[in-house]
Design an enzyme around this catalytic site. Structure first.
Site, PDB file in Angstrom:
ATOM      1  CE1 TYR A  96      -4.372  -1.123  -0.272  1.00 20.45           C
ATOM      2  CE2 TYR A  96      -3.330  -3.028   0.761  1.00 20.45           C
ATOM      3  CZ  TYR A  96      -4.389  -2.469   0.069  1.00 20.45           C
ATOM      4  OH  TYR A  96      -5.454  -3.244  -0.292  1.00 20.45           O
ATOM      5  CD  GLU A 138      -6.809  -5.959   0.815  1.00 21.86           C
ATOM      6  OE1 GLU A 138      -5.582  -5.920   1.075  1.00 21.86           O
ATOM      7  OE2 GLU A 138      -7.349  -5.259  -0.057  1.00 21.86           O
ATOM      8  CE1 TYR A 191     -11.493 -14.285  -6.778  1.00 20.45           C
ATOM      9  CE2 TYR A 191     -13.782 -13.600  -7.047  1.00 20.45           C
ATOM     10  CZ  TYR A 191     -12.506 -13.343  -6.596  1.00 20.45           C
ATOM     11  OH  TYR A 191     -12.216 -12.166  -5.944  1.00 20.45           O
ATOM     12  CB  SER A 210     -16.559 -18.987 -11.597  1.00 19.62           C
ATOM     13  OG  SER A 210     -16.715 -17.602 -11.729  1.00 19.62           O
ATOM     14  N   GLY A 275     -22.356 -16.668 -22.627  1.00 18.98           N
ATOM     15  CA  GLY A 275     -21.058 -17.302 -22.836  1.00 18.98           C
ATOM     16  C   GLY A 275     -20.556 -18.045 -21.618  1.00 18.98           C
ATOM     17  CG  PHE A 392     -17.950  -6.468 -13.600  1.00 18.24           C
ATOM     18  CD1 PHE A 392     -18.134  -5.826 -14.804  1.00 18.24           C
ATOM     19  CD2 PHE A 392     -18.638  -6.008 -12.486  1.00 18.24           C
ATOM     20  CE1 PHE A 392     -18.985  -4.746 -14.906  1.00 18.24           C
ATOM     21  CE2 PHE A 392     -19.487  -4.926 -12.580  1.00 18.24           C
ATOM     22  CZ  PHE A 392     -19.666  -4.295 -13.794  1.00 18.24           C
ATOM     23  CG  PHE A 393     -15.839 -13.517 -15.656  1.00 14.53           C
ATOM     24  CD1 PHE A 393     -16.229 -13.775 -14.354  1.00 14.53           C
ATOM     25  CD2 PHE A 393     -16.278 -14.377 -16.647  1.00 14.53           C
ATOM     26  CE1 PHE A 393     -17.025 -14.854 -14.028  1.00 14.53           C
ATOM     27  CE2 PHE A 393     -17.075 -15.472 -16.330  1.00 14.53           C
ATOM     28  CZ  PHE A 393     -17.441 -15.707 -15.025  1.00 14.53           C
TER      29      PHE A 393
END
Length: 406
Positions: A96, A138, A191, A210, A275, A392-393
């Site tokens: 960071y 995190e 994922y 995923s 898709g 979103f991928f």
């Protein structure tokens, strides 16, 4: 640490500038940071960099943080989504300060004299607070992932125990821990981050895929679309399809992600995919089947043509086991359709209105144009925004709706 009123006022005064120059600032930021710290290329997705999606996502995040600097809790959902990706990739607290140094430098470089010392100092103070929010979120995620049964720190070798071609472009990889230990549980929709060291590549390549099976198996399954074989988009997927076989190993981190199925909800649910976007929904649908769900469940999938349509029989078999399950699919060319469950061509608002009730919880996943179209149609049909959930991928971008997706 609370920010002073003066700092808050200065940060909020920069919001219009960020709206105009945000992507330019983040593009300069990434260029300078990677030049000075090339080792970070082992973490970041190079394809997302080349497409500009990472730069756009960060610009959205900075803009949202500035706009809500006096109420950072408003951006906490976005922070958690990004934090899941950071945890999967191995972003740590020591990264960071590097980010902060180069972000402030990019603001100064792009805005020039307009970036006064007062503005830079205010942003330095604000960045410290924002970074700490990420670090704290995190830290909890790292602790949970490492301490859960079967969990581990960082990346671990997983062995490919089976490789199955699902369509002309999608192949599934079944994975178990190379050391023979069990795998941690996950939520349907999550994922794993796969890290590959491809011969000839200077840096490690990371991709997030995923899990396409329900929790509870003694293996993980990812289903990977083979992208076009040109730089840099198809590098990892082509390597997996062509070079990784049964008995080989890949590195992966513990499952992550917040686009998950809420098993406590009982309202009708619809899975709407385009898709390879159907992969998280395979996990969700199988989970509902295993739980013998009585919910009203609709599975809608759009593909270019039959050859690239993966899991068609699996979806049919699973929905038939459900008390209130149904499925529909459609191809770009209506002439390709056959069978009683298809729709002609693309998903339309009229089709959705016919098959989705107003109280349905809708999960949507697919390429960005598909995602934007489907989500906007659902909003137009009066589906509550809280009931429209999308994934979103890659880095999330702004869908140009009422909220910023980060």
């Amino acid at each position: 640490m609370a920010l002073s009123e003066k700092t808050i006022d200065i940060i909020q005064s920069t919001v219009p500038v960020l709206e105009v120059h945000g992507v330019t600032i983040t593009s300069v930021f990434y260029k300078n940071m990677f030049r000075n710290h090339p080792e970070l290329l082992n973490i970041f997705n190079h394809a997302n960099q080349s497409q500009g999606r990472q730069q756009t996502a960060l610009a959205n995040m900075v803009y949202a943080a500035a706009k809500n600097i006096d109420q950072l809790e408003n951006v906490l959902p976005a922070v958690k989504q990004v934090a899941h990706k950071h945890r999967g990739l191995g972003v740590k607290p020591e990264h960071y300060p590097i980010v902060g140094e180069h972000l402030l430098g990019a603001i100064k470089e792009v805005l020039g004299d307009a970036a006064t010392d007062e503005i830079i100092n205010a942003w330095a103070e604000a960045y410290g607070v924002i970074a700490q929010v990420f670090i704290d979120v995190e830290a909890d995620m790292y602790k949970t992932s490492e301490e859960q049964p079967g969990g581990w720190e960082g990346f671990k070798e997983l062995k490919v125990i089976d490789k199955v071609k699902e369509s002309d472009v999608i192949t599934s990889f079944y994975l178990k821990a190379k050391d023979g230990k069990g795998l941690p549980a996950f939520e349907p929709g999550q994922y794993i981050t796969v890290r590959l060291h491809i011969p000839g590549e200077k840096y490690a390549l990371n991709r997030q895929y995923s899990l396409s099976c329900a929790p509870g198996h003694d293996y993980y399954r990812i289903s990977v679309k083979k992208e076009a074989d040109h730089e840099p988009f198809g590098k990892v997927s082509n390597y997996l399809h062509e070079k990784v076989n049964v008995g080989d190993t890949i590195e992966a981190s513990v499952p992550a992600g917040d686009f998950t199925l809420n098993m406590k909800e009982t309202a009708p649910v619809a899975f709407i995919s385009g898709g390879v976007g159907l992969t998280p929904f395979m996990s969700m649908l199988e989970t509902l089947v295993k739980k013998d769900s009585k919910r009203d469940i609709t599975f809608i999938h759009s593909a270019r043509h039959e050859g690239v349509h993966a899991f068609g029989e699996d979806v049919k078999n699973m929905t038939e086991k459900l008390e209130n399950g149904r499925f529909f699919y459609g191809y770009e060319n209506p002439a390709d359709q056959h069978g009683g469950h298809h729709f002609s061509g693309y998903i339309t608002k009229e089709f959705l209105e016919k098959h989705i009730a107003k109280d349905t919880i809708c999960y949507v996943c697919g390429p960005v144009p598909f995602l934007k179209s489907a989500v906007l149609m659902l909003k137009d049909l009066g589906i509550a925004e809280s009931n429209i959930r999308y994934e979103f991928f890659g880095p999330a971008i702004n869908l140009q709706m009422d909220k910023t997706a980060v």
